[in-house]
Enzyme design. Structure first.
Site, PDB file in Angstrom:
ATOM      1  CG  ASN A 147      -1.557   1.373   1.412  1.00 28.45           C
ATOM      2  OD1 ASN A 147      -1.938   2.168   0.413  1.00 28.45           O
ATOM      3  ND2 ASN A 147      -2.347   1.614   2.352  1.00 28.45           N
ATOM      4  CE  LYS A 150      -0.225   3.448   4.737  1.00 27.93           C
ATOM      5  NZ  LYS A 150      -0.217   3.785   6.268  1.00 27.93           N
ATOM      6  CG  HIS A 178      -6.080   2.032   4.644  1.00 29.17           C
ATOM      7  ND1 HIS A 178      -5.644   2.932   5.579  1.00 29.17           N
ATOM      8  CD2 HIS A 178      -5.170   0.943   4.657  1.00 29.17           C
ATOM      9  CE1 HIS A 178      -4.462   2.622   6.127  1.00 29.17           C
ATOM     10  NE2 HIS A 178      -4.185   1.697   5.345  1.00 29.17           N
ATOM     11  CD  GLU A 232      -3.388   5.548   6.261  1.00 28.26           C
ATOM     12  OE1 GLU A 232      -3.293   5.419   5.072  1.00 28.26           O
ATOM     13  OE2 GLU A 232      -2.506   5.233   6.862  1.00 28.26           O
ATOM     14  CD  GLU A 270      -3.969  -2.766   7.129  1.00 29.54           C
ATOM     15  OE1 GLU A 270      -2.894  -2.735   6.558  1.00 29.54           O
ATOM     16  OE2 GLU A 270      -4.647  -1.545   6.789  1.00 29.54           O
ATOM     17  N   GLY A 301       1.730   2.403  10.828  1.00 24.39           N
ATOM     18  CA  GLY A 301       2.779   3.290  10.633  1.00 24.39           C
ATOM     19  C   GLY A 301       3.294   3.684  11.915  1.00 24.39           C
ATOM     20  CB  SER A 357       4.554  -1.843  12.076  1.00 24.05           C
ATOM     21  OG  SER A 357       4.105  -0.345  12.188  1.00 24.05           O
ATOM     22  N   GLY A 385       2.570  -1.169   4.278  1.00 25.78           N
ATOM     23  CA  GLY A 385       2.530   0.076   3.944  1.00 25.78           C
ATOM     24  C   GLY A 385       4.142   0.809   3.939  1.00 25.78           C
ATOM     25  N   GLY A 386       4.627   1.379   4.737  1.00 26.62           N
ATOM     26  CA  GLY A 386       5.963   1.904   5.040  1.00 26.62           C
ATOM     27  C   GLY A 386       7.253   1.069   4.254  1.00 26.62           C
TER      28      GLY A 386
HETATM   29  C1  PEP Z   1      -0.959   0.189   5.816  1.00 25.73           C
HETATM   30  O1  PEP Z   1      -1.046   1.258   5.366  1.00 25.73           O
HETATM   31  O2  PEP Z   1      -2.147  -0.491   5.465  1.00 25.73           O
HETATM   32  C2  PEP Z   1      -0.214  -0.326   7.015  1.00 25.73           C
HETATM   33  C3  PEP Z   1      -0.227  -1.318   7.320  1.00 25.73           C
HETATM   34  O3  PEP Z   1       0.867   0.619   6.882  1.00 25.73           O
HETATM   35  P1  PEP Z   1       2.284   0.148   7.677  1.00 25.73           P
HETATM   36  O4  PEP Z   1       2.754  -1.154   7.213  1.00 25.73           O
HETATM   37  O5  PEP Z   1       3.397   1.371   7.349  1.00 25.73           O
HETATM   38  O6  PEP Z   1       2.185   0.088   9.055  1.00 25.73           O
END
Ligand code: PEP
Length: 253
Positions: free
Chosen positions: A9, A11, A97, A99, A169, A175, A215, A236-237
Site C-alpha cells: 500500500n 498510500k 483502509h 485512513e 489492520e 505506521g 508495521s 505500508g511503509g
Molecule cells: C497500511 O497502510 O495498510 C499499513 C499497514 O501501513 P504500515 O505497514 O506502514 O504500518
C-alpha cells in the site's frame, strides 16, 4: 486453495518517476511466486495504467487502486468509479483502509456499497478492518472487528464472499512501528475465520485470504505469515523500500 498475498500500500507517496523505479526495482528482482502466491501493488490513481502495464507479463503480480466510489458514474467531482478501474484493467481495490475511515468518514454501510460495486465490476475488494488502541485496551477488539465484517460483508452470497480479500489492520500498529505479536495476529485471524465459518461454513471460510497489516517489516514478515490463519500482509511503509518488500514477498508461505 486460498491465496498467500503480499500487498503493497503505497498510500499518497512517490512521484511518477519514483513509482516507476520502485516498481522496476521490485520486478527486476524476479521473485518467482508459487501458484498460491500473489503480489499486489496498491498505487495512487495516476500511476495505475503505468504500473499495470509493468506487471502485465509477470505471473501472479497485480495492481490495485487504493479506493473507489460507491456510484457507477455521475456528478461526483474528484471521485473514481469501479467501472473506470475495470476499463483500465484493474482487478483489485483496497476498500475501507483505516485512513479512509478516519479522514474521509467512511463507515461500514458505505463500505458495503463499495464492496458491492467492486464485485459488480469484477474487482476484488481488499477489505480492511481493525480496532483502535482504545478498543484493544478495553478488550473489545473481537466484537468491534466482527461488527465491521457483519455490516460490510455479511450480505454477500457464498460465492461473492470468496471474491473478497480481508485485511486485518489494528490501527495502533499502522505506521507506528508497533506490530501485533504473532499470537495477537493469529488470535484475531482465527476469530475472523470463525465468524466467516459461522455464516458460510468452513469450506467457504477456508478459501478466504485474511492478510495482516500494521508495521509488517522485512524482519517480522515470515514469522507473522507463518501463523496458520495469516495469509500474507498489507504493507505500508516497508513496501516503499524495494529490498524490504522483496524480503516480505519471500516470507510468504
Ligand atoms: C497500511 O497502510 O495498510 C499499513 C499497514 O501501513 P504500515 O505497514 O506502514 O504500518
Amino acid at each position: 486453495m486460498r491465496k498467500q498475498i503480499a500487498a503493497a500500500n503505497w498510500k499518497m507517496n512517490c512521484t511518477y518517476q519514483q513509482a516507476e523505479s520502485l516498481l522496476a526495482d521490485v520486478l527486476n528482482n524476479q521473485v518467482s511466486l508459487k501458484k498460491n502466491q500473489q503480489v499486489i501493488f496498491a498505487v495512487p490513481y495516476p500511476y495505475l495504467i503505468m504500473a499495470n502495464s509493468e506487471v502485465a507479463e509477470e505471473e501472479n503480480y497485480f495492481v490495485a487502486a487504493q479506493n473507489c466510489y460507491t456510484r457507477k458514474s455521475g456528478a461526483y467531482t474528484g471521485e473514481v468509479s469501479a467501472e473506470m478501474l475495470q476499463s483500465i484493467g484493474i482487478r483489485h481495490c483496497v476498500i475501507g483502509h483505516s485512513e479512509r475511515r478516519e479522514y474521509f468518514n467512511e463507515d461500514n454501510n458505505m463500505l458495503a456499497e463499495k464492496v458491492n460495486i467492486c464485485l459488480e465490476y469484477e474487482i476484488t475488494p481488499i477489505f480492511c478492518c481493525g480496532e483502535s488502541l482504545a478498543i484493544r485496551d478495553a478488550g473489545t477488539q473481537n466484537d468491534h472487528v466482527e461488527i465491521q465484517l457483519k455490516e460490510s460483508l455479511s450480505h454477500l452470497s457464498e460465492v461473492d464472499i470468496q471474491r473478497v480479500v480481508i485485511a486485518y489492520e489494528p490501527i495502533w500498529a499502522i505506521g507506528t512501528g508497533k506490530t501485533a505479536s504473532t499470537a495477537q495476529a493469529q488470535e484475531m485471524h482465527a476469530h475472523l475465520r470463525a465468524v466467516l465459518t459461522k455464516k458460510y461454513g468452513s469450506l467457504v471460510s477456508d478459501n478466504i485470504s485474511i492478510l495482516y497489516g500494521g508495521s509488517v517489516k522485512a524482519g517480522n514478515a515470515a514469522e507473522l505469515f507463518s501463523c496458520p490463519d495469516v495469509d500474507g500482509g498489507l504493507v505500508g511503509g516497508a513496501s516503499l523500500i524495494a529490498a524490504d518488500f522483496i524480503s516480505i514477498i519471500k516470507g510468504l508461505k
